[in-house]
Design a protein around this motif. Structure first.
Motif, short mmCIF file in Angstrom:
data_model
loop_
_atom_site.label_atom_id
_atom_site.label_comp_id
_atom_site.label_asym_id
_atom_site.label_seq_id
_atom_site.Cartn_x
_atom_site.Cartn_y
_atom_site.Cartn_z
N UNK A 112 0.82 -1.22 0.00
CA UNK A 112 0.00 0.00 0.00
C UNK A 112 0.85 1.25 0.00
N UNK A 113 2.12 1.12 0.36
CA UNK A 113 2.99 2.30 0.40
C UNK A 113 4.37 1.95 -0.13
N UNK A 114 5.07 2.95 -0.58
CA UNK A 114 6.42 2.75 -1.10
C UNK A 114 7.35 2.32 0.03
N UNK A 115 7.07 2.74 1.26
CA UNK A 115 7.89 2.31 2.39
C UNK A 115 7.82 0.80 2.60
N UNK A 116 6.63 0.22 2.43
CA UNK A 116 6.49 -1.24 2.53
C UNK A 116 7.36 -1.92 1.48
N UNK A 117 7.36 -1.37 0.28
CA UNK A 117 8.16 -1.94 -0.80
C UNK A 117 9.65 -1.84 -0.48
#
Length: 172
Positions: A112-117
């Motif tokens: 859901x977020x670039x941080x998770x990626x």
């Protein structure tokens, strides 16, 4: 499916849901197996709640997915799916269909977020480095003990590479 789809960050907050949805739509348009579609639909159903699902939970909920080809005849797989089959389906979705399915110690999920990626990629890199270091260490011991060498490992010794840190991002 050879076309790599660019993942748009979308909102300044780093929300990437719309980009991932586009990737999923493109994968479905290109065609996928019923088993891949079923697992992807299950992941999508959990996405709004940001809930992960384990291999075993997928296998139990989708018993019809069956057995991985290497397990046929080895395990009883006429009535339920095996986690090896689930791992293969996830791999197919990631590699063949370019669906960015992430995972952590709690299971699989869609980002859901670039941080998770970023967290996923960093964890994957740490794991790969650790496995590589362990394999190289084991090779060196076996080479010394048994007197057998490997072109692959010897080439690694000839061309050591520096860690590539180009992908790092500032932490917020």
């Amino acid at each position: 499916m050879n076309d790599q789809i660019e993942l748009t960050l979308g909102e300044p907050s780093g929300n990437i849901v719309s980009g991932v949805q586009t990737m999923i739509e493109k994968a479905r348009q290109a065609g996928m197996k019923d088993s891949e579609n079923a697992v992807l639909s299950l992941l999508e159903s959990l996405w709004p709640q940001k809930t992960q699902i384990t291999q075993l939970e997928i296998a139990v909920s989708e018993k019809w997915l069956g057995c991985h080809e290497r397990e046929i005849g080895v395990v009883q797989c006429t009535l339920e799916s095996t986690v090896r089959q689930i791992r293969q389906i996830i791999r197919n979705l990631r590699i063949n269909h370019k669906v960015p399915i992430l995972s952590d110690s709690y299971g699989y999920f869609l980002p859901s977020s670039i941080n998770e990626a970023h967290e996923y990629i960093e964890r994957t890199e740490r794991e790969a480095r650790s496995r590589a270091a362990s394999s190289i260490e084991t090779y060196q011991i076996m080479k010394t003990s048994l007197g057998i060498s490997s072109n692959f490992f010897e080439k690694l010794d000839e061309n050591p590479t520096q860690p590539n840190r180009d992908h790092e991002h500032p932490t917020n």
